[in-house]
Design a protein around this motif. Structure first.
Motif, mmCIF file in Angstrom:
data_model
loop_
_atom_site.group_PDB
_atom_site.id
_atom_site.type_symbol
_atom_site.label_atom_id
_atom_site.label_comp_id
_atom_site.label_asym_id
_atom_site.label_seq_id
_atom_site.Cartn_x
_atom_site.Cartn_y
_atom_site.Cartn_z
ATOM 1 N N UNK A 146 0.827 -1.214 0.000
ATOM 2 C CA UNK A 146 0.000 0.000 0.000
ATOM 3 C C UNK A 146 0.863 1.267 0.000
ATOM 4 N N UNK A 147 2.093 1.167 0.516
ATOM 5 C CA UNK A 147 2.968 2.346 0.543
ATOM 6 C C UNK A 147 3.376 2.725 -0.875
ATOM 7 N N UNK A 148 3.772 1.749 -1.664
ATOM 8 C CA UNK A 148 4.132 2.036 -3.055
ATOM 9 C C UNK A 148 2.914 2.535 -3.824
ATOM 10 N N UNK A 149 1.751 2.006 -3.498
ATOM 11 C CA UNK A 149 0.530 2.448 -4.171
ATOM 12 C C UNK A 149 0.257 3.916 -3.887
ATOM 13 N N UNK A 150 0.428 4.322 -2.631
ATOM 14 C CA UNK A 150 0.219 5.731 -2.284
ATOM 15 C C UNK A 150 1.214 6.628 -3.010
ATOM 16 N N UNK A 151 2.487 6.224 -3.006
ATOM 17 C CA UNK A 151 3.510 7.021 -3.673
ATOM 18 C C UNK A 151 3.214 7.118 -5.173
ATOM 19 N N UNK A 152 2.782 6.023 -5.765
ATOM 20 C CA UNK A 152 2.496 6.021 -7.198
ATOM 21 C C UNK A 152 1.269 6.865 -7.538
ATOM 22 N N UNK A 153 0.208 6.709 -6.758
ATOM 23 C CA UNK A 153 -1.050 7.366 -7.094
ATOM 24 C C UNK A 153 -1.085 8.836 -6.704
ATOM 25 N N UNK A 154 -0.409 9.191 -5.645
ATOM 26 C CA UNK A 154 -0.500 10.563 -5.144
ATOM 27 C C UNK A 154 0.725 11.423 -5.449
ATOM 28 N N UNK A 155 1.859 10.774 -5.758
ATOM 29 C CA UNK A 155 3.102 11.538 -5.938
ATOM 30 C C UNK A 155 3.845 11.164 -7.216
ATOM 31 N N UNK A 156 3.114 10.588 -8.173
ATOM 32 C CA UNK A 156 3.752 10.242 -9.446
ATOM 33 C C UNK A 156 4.875 9.244 -9.309
ATOM 34 N N UNK A 157 4.788 8.383 -8.280
ATOM 35 C CA UNK A 157 5.789 7.346 -7.980
ATOM 36 C C UNK A 157 7.116 7.923 -7.490
ATOM 37 N N UNK A 158 7.117 9.191 -7.047
ATOM 38 C CA UNK A 158 8.361 9.838 -6.619
ATOM 39 C C UNK A 158 8.348 10.176 -5.127
ATOM 40 N N UNK A 159 9.511 10.103 -4.516
ATOM 41 C CA UNK A 159 9.725 10.513 -3.126
ATOM 42 C C UNK A 159 11.154 10.980 -3.013
ATOM 43 N N UNK A 160 11.352 12.220 -2.573
ATOM 44 C CA UNK A 160 12.697 12.752 -2.424
ATOM 45 C C UNK A 160 13.218 13.340 -3.723
ATOM 46 N N UNK A 161 14.439 13.839 -3.646
ATOM 47 C CA UNK A 161 15.035 14.558 -4.775
ATOM 48 C C UNK A 161 16.482 14.117 -4.945
ATOM 49 N N UNK A 162 16.842 13.783 -6.184
ATOM 50 C CA UNK A 162 18.230 13.493 -6.489
ATOM 51 C C UNK A 162 19.037 14.787 -6.557
ATOM 52 N N UNK A 163 20.322 14.688 -6.215
ATOM 53 C CA UNK A 163 21.232 15.803 -6.393
ATOM 54 C C UNK A 163 22.635 15.262 -6.643
ATOM 55 N N UNK A 164 23.493 16.145 -7.099
ATOM 56 C CA UNK A 164 24.879 15.776 -7.379
ATOM 57 C C UNK A 164 25.802 16.793 -6.724
ATOM 58 N N UNK A 165 26.997 16.362 -6.307
ATOM 59 C CA UNK A 165 27.939 17.304 -5.707
ATOM 60 C C UNK A 165 28.308 18.426 -6.682
ATOM 61 N N UNK A 166 28.204 19.656 -6.216
ATOM 62 C CA UNK A 166 28.656 20.822 -6.988
ATOM 63 C C UNK A 166 29.936 21.393 -6.396
ATOM 64 N N UNK A 167 30.165 21.116 -5.104
ATOM 65 C CA UNK A 167 31.424 21.457 -4.455
ATOM 66 C C UNK A 167 31.625 20.507 -3.294
ATOM 67 N N UNK A 168 32.742 19.787 -3.254
ATOM 68 C CA UNK A 168 33.009 18.906 -2.117
ATOM 69 C C UNK A 168 33.077 19.699 -0.813
ATOM 70 N N UNK A 169 32.744 19.024 0.268
ATOM 71 C CA UNK A 169 32.803 19.665 1.576
ATOM 72 C C UNK A 169 32.101 18.813 2.607
ATOM 73 N N UNK A 170 31.760 19.425 3.722
ATOM 74 C CA UNK A 170 31.144 18.715 4.835
ATOM 75 C C UNK A 170 29.675 19.097 4.989
ATOM 76 N N UNK A 171 28.909 18.131 5.479
ATOM 77 C CA UNK A 171 27.516 18.365 5.856
ATOM 78 C C UNK A 171 27.361 17.851 7.283
#
Length: 239
Positions: A204-229
């Motif tokens: 049911x969790x995948x169903x909710x993500x698919x039906x309500x959020x276009x099967x997406x959760x979160x955001x991809x990103x790539x390093x633009x400058x190395x450093x600390x978080x």
């Protein structure tokens, strides 16, 4: 000019693809992603496709195995131990562990190390507290965020999709803070149905993500400058 959009509330990396990861208070971001993240993967030895990895798609119980660096501060050289669901601890290179994975997969497996990380797409995953609350509201109940294997969680009233195409800076961008380039929402699959504590599946969790959020959760990103978080770091949108 920069604008603070939130603060880092959690950090995680996953030394072995599809196994449980480890929480961090500080993450080092290099060009390939979070140091130590997805450094190892089990491979289906007779699979000649472009996706040969053995994952929780084939062996849901992989998420119950917790991989840790023996020296968390030195992932490039540190050994890794794996704690099984029964509490037993083995070295990642232990033949007994490999045999266990092969038995569970019902096919031969091998282990590889990839210095740049074994990612399905981009190396750094982001989510906000607002984004997760939106999912829980749509689903009608609590959902353990560990299902989604996010690297950087940000306490924010904004949805991560609002940052597509923008750069985010962590901590003080004039010092050692990392910068990432935000990209696309993360398409989700059956892995999010697997309970990180029991291995049981809840479709049911995948169903909710698919039906309500276009099967997406979160955001991809790539390093633009190395450093600390660091946990607690302010997060800024760079102009």
């Amino acid at each position: 000019m920069t604008m603070i959009v939130g603060h880092v509330s959690a950090l995680a990396r996953f030394p072995v693809k599809s196994m449980a990861g480890e929480a961090l208070s500080l993450a080092e971001l290099d060009w390939q992603g979070v140091e130590g993240d997805r450094q190892y993967a089990f491979v289906r030895a007779q699979n000649g496709t472009r996706f040969p990895w053995l994952t929780a798609r084939e062996v849901p119980g992989m998420v119950l195995h917790r991989a840790r660096f023996s020296d968390p501060a030195a992932p490039k050289t540190s050994a890794i131990t794996v704690e099984a669901p029964d509490g037993g601890i083995r070295a990642l290179h232990d033949p007994g562990l490999h045999a266990h994975m092969a038995e569970a997969a019902r096919e031969p497996v091998s282990l590889i190390q990839v210095a740049r990380g074994v990612y399905d797409s981009m190396p750094v995953s982001l989510q906000t507290s607002a984004g997760h609350r939106a999912l829980e509201a749509a689903h009608g109940g609590r959902i353990d965020p560990r299902r989604f294997r996010i690297n950087v969680t940000i306490e924010s009233e904004l949805l991560p999709e609002q940052w597509q195409g923008l750069r985010l800076a962590f901590g003080d961008p004039s010092e050692d803070g990392a910068i990432v380039q935000c990209a696309d929402p993360i398409q989700r699959c059956v892995l999010i149905t697997i309970d990180p504590d029991t291995g049981a599946k809840d479709p049911t969790i995948l169903r909710t993500v698919a039906q309500r959020f276009g099967a997406c959760y979160g955001l991809y990103s790539a390093p633009a400058r190395p450093g600390l978080i660091r946990v607690g770091d302010p997060v800024r949108i760079l102009a």
